[in-house]
Design a protein around this motif. Structure first.
Motif, PDB file in Angstrom:
ATOM      1  N   ALA A 128     -14.593  21.185 -16.243  1.00  0.00           N
ATOM      2  CA  ALA A 128     -14.151  19.889 -15.727  1.00  0.00           C
ATOM      3  C   ALA A 128     -12.931  20.007 -14.814  1.00  0.00           C
ATOM      4  CB  ALA A 128     -13.827  18.959 -16.894  1.00  0.00           C
ATOM      5  N   GLY A 129     -12.431  21.226 -14.618  1.00  0.00           N
ATOM      6  CA  GLY A 129     -11.235  21.414 -13.808  1.00  0.00           C
ATOM      7  C   GLY A 129      -9.968  20.928 -14.512  1.00  0.00           C
TER       8      GLY A 129
ATOM      9  N   ALA B  83      -7.117  23.175 -21.077  1.00  0.00           N
ATOM     10  CA  ALA B  83      -7.404  24.600 -21.298  1.00  0.00           C
ATOM     11  C   ALA B  83      -6.131  25.341 -21.677  1.00  0.00           C
ATOM     12  CB  ALA B  83      -8.038  25.215 -20.048  1.00  0.00           C
ATOM     13  N   ASP B  84      -5.029  25.029 -21.016  1.00  0.00           N
ATOM     14  CA  ASP B  84      -3.754  25.675 -21.309  1.00  0.00           C
ATOM     15  C   ASP B  84      -3.260  25.304 -22.710  1.00  0.00           C
ATOM     16  OD1 ASP B  84      -1.402  27.261 -20.422  1.00  0.00           O
ATOM     17  OD2 ASP B  84      -0.382  25.334 -20.670  1.00  0.00           O
TER      18      ASP B  84
ATOM     19  N   ASP C 195     -16.985  15.261 -21.896  1.00  0.00           N
ATOM     20  CA  ASP C 195     -17.294  16.266 -22.918  1.00  0.00           C
ATOM     21  C   ASP C 195     -16.019  16.859 -23.515  1.00  0.00           C
ATOM     22  OD1 ASP C 195     -20.022  15.908 -22.632  1.00  0.00           O
ATOM     23  OD2 ASP C 195     -20.262  17.591 -21.248  1.00  0.00           O
ATOM     24  N   VAL C 196     -14.986  16.979 -22.693  1.00  0.00           N
ATOM     25  CA  VAL C 196     -13.695  17.474 -23.172  1.00  0.00           C
ATOM     26  C   VAL C 196     -13.124  16.485 -24.191  1.00  0.00           C
ATOM     27  CG1 VAL C 196     -11.328  18.112 -22.538  1.00  0.00           C
ATOM     28  CG2 VAL C 196     -13.239  18.718 -21.020  1.00  0.00           C
ATOM     29  N   VAL C 197     -13.163  15.208 -23.849  1.00  0.00           N
ATOM     30  CA  VAL C 197     -12.651  14.166 -24.747  1.00  0.00           C
ATOM     31  C   VAL C 197     -13.425  14.175 -26.060  1.00  0.00           C
ATOM     32  CG1 VAL C 197     -12.397  11.664 -25.060  1.00  0.00           C
ATOM     33  CG2 VAL C 197     -11.733  12.727 -22.889  1.00  0.00           C
TER      34      VAL C 197
ATOM     35  N   HIS D 116      -6.269  13.493 -10.814  1.00  0.00           N
ATOM     36  CA  HIS D 116      -7.330  14.095 -10.006  1.00  0.00           C
ATOM     37  C   HIS D 116      -8.409  14.723 -10.882  1.00  0.00           C
ATOM     38  CE1 HIS D 116      -5.048  13.404  -6.323  1.00  0.00           C
ATOM     39  NE2 HIS D 116      -3.985  13.801  -7.024  1.00  0.00           N
ATOM     40  N   LEU D 117      -8.751  14.001 -11.959  1.00  0.00           N
ATOM     41  CA  LEU D 117      -9.834  14.425 -12.839  1.00  0.00           C
ATOM     42  C   LEU D 117     -10.896  13.346 -12.858  1.00  0.00           C
ATOM     43  CD1 LEU D 117      -7.790  15.884 -15.836  1.00  0.00           C
ATOM     44  CD2 LEU D 117      -9.122  17.178 -14.155  1.00  0.00           C
ATOM     45  N   ASN D 118     -12.129  13.772 -12.905  1.00  0.00           N
ATOM     46  CA  ASN D 118     -13.261  12.863 -12.924  1.00  0.00           C
ATOM     47  C   ASN D 118     -13.607  12.485 -14.361  1.00  0.00           C
ATOM     48  OD1 ASN D 118     -16.283  12.411 -13.223  1.00  0.00           O
ATOM     49  ND2 ASN D 118     -16.017  12.241 -10.993  1.00  0.00           N
ATOM     50  N   GLU D 119     -13.693  11.177 -14.614  1.00  0.00           N
ATOM     51  CA  GLU D 119     -13.950  10.672 -15.965  1.00  0.00           C
ATOM     52  C   GLU D 119     -15.241  11.237 -16.547  1.00  0.00           C
ATOM     53  OE1 GLU D 119     -13.952   6.372 -18.300  1.00  0.00           O
ATOM     54  OE2 GLU D 119     -13.626   6.443 -16.137  1.00  0.00           O
ATOM     55  N   LYS D 120     -16.270  11.305 -15.744  1.00  0.00           N
ATOM     56  CA  LYS D 120     -17.550  11.833 -16.235  1.00  0.00           C
ATOM     57  C   LYS D 120     -17.446  13.318 -16.570  1.00  0.00           C
ATOM     58  CE  LYS D 120     -20.435   8.407 -14.040  1.00  0.00           C
ATOM     59  NZ  LYS D 120     -21.284   8.049 -12.946  1.00  0.00           N
TER      60      LYS D 120
END
Length: 162
Positions: free
Chosen positions: A129-130, A135-136, A16-18, A8-12
C-alpha cells in the motif's frame, strides 16, 4: 478532507492494512491481559526476576496497543475498544491461573511467535500500500520481540553444570 489525503495514501490500498491492524490490536489486548495475570500470579523460583520482567512486558504491550489504535485512526479506521469484541476475533487466547514461571514463559514465547508472524504480514500489506510508516512501526516491534524471544529462550535453557 481526510487524514489520508494529507498522507498521500489511498484508502482502498490501506484497507487491508487497517484490517490487519484491527486483528493485531485485539491480539495485543489479550496478550497484555495475559501478561498482567502472569505478573500477579507468578510464584516460586524466579519470582523476583519474572515478576519485574512481566511488568516491563505488560507496560510495553500497553504502549503498543495505543500505537496500533492510533495508527488505525491515522489510516482512517476506528479502533475497537470493547474487550468483548477483542475476544471474538483475537487468536491469542486468554490464559489464567499460571503460577509456574516456566509455563508462563512458554505461553509468552508462543504468543510472540504468533505476533511476529502477524507483524510480518502487516509489513507485507503496508509495503504493497506504500505505507512506510506502518511497515516501520512493525519493523520496530519485530526488532524488540526477536530480542525478547532470544532472551526468554536463554532464560528457559537449563544451565550446564560441571
Amino acid at each position: 478532507m481526510k487524514t489520508l489525503d494529507y498522507l498521500h495514501l489511498n484508502e482502498k490500498k490501506v484497507a487491508d492494512v487497517v484490517s490487519a491492524l484491527h486483528q493485531l490490536l485485539a491480539d495485543f489486548q489479550v496478550h497484555y491481559t495475559n501478561l498482567r495475570g502472569f505478573h500477579w500470579d507468578i510464584k516460586g523460583h524466579g519470582f523476583f526476576v519474572l515478576h519485574g520482567k512481566f511488568e516491563d512486558m505488560y507496560n510495553d504491550a500497553a504502549e503498543k496497543v495505543d500505537e496500533i489504535a492510533e495508527r488505525i485512526l491515522m489510516l482512517g479506521g476506528t479502533p475497537e475498544n470493547k474487550f468483548s469484541e477483542y475476544l471474538k476475533v483475537a487468536k491469542v487466547k486468554e490464559i489464567s491461573g499460571i503460577t509456574c514461571g516456566g509455563e508462563a514463559v512458554e505461553h509468552i514465547l508462543e504468543t510472540y511467535s504468533y505476533l511476529i508472524g502477524e507483524e510480518r504480514k502487516v509489513i507485507e500489506l503496508a509495503n504493497e500500500a506504500g505505507d512506510d510508516a506502518t511497515a516501520d512501526l512493525m519493523t520496530g516491534y519485530l526488532k524488540e520481540q526477536e530480542k525478547m524471544v532470544w532472551m526468554l529462550v536463554a532464560f528457559s535453557t537449563k544451565s550446564c553444570t560441571k
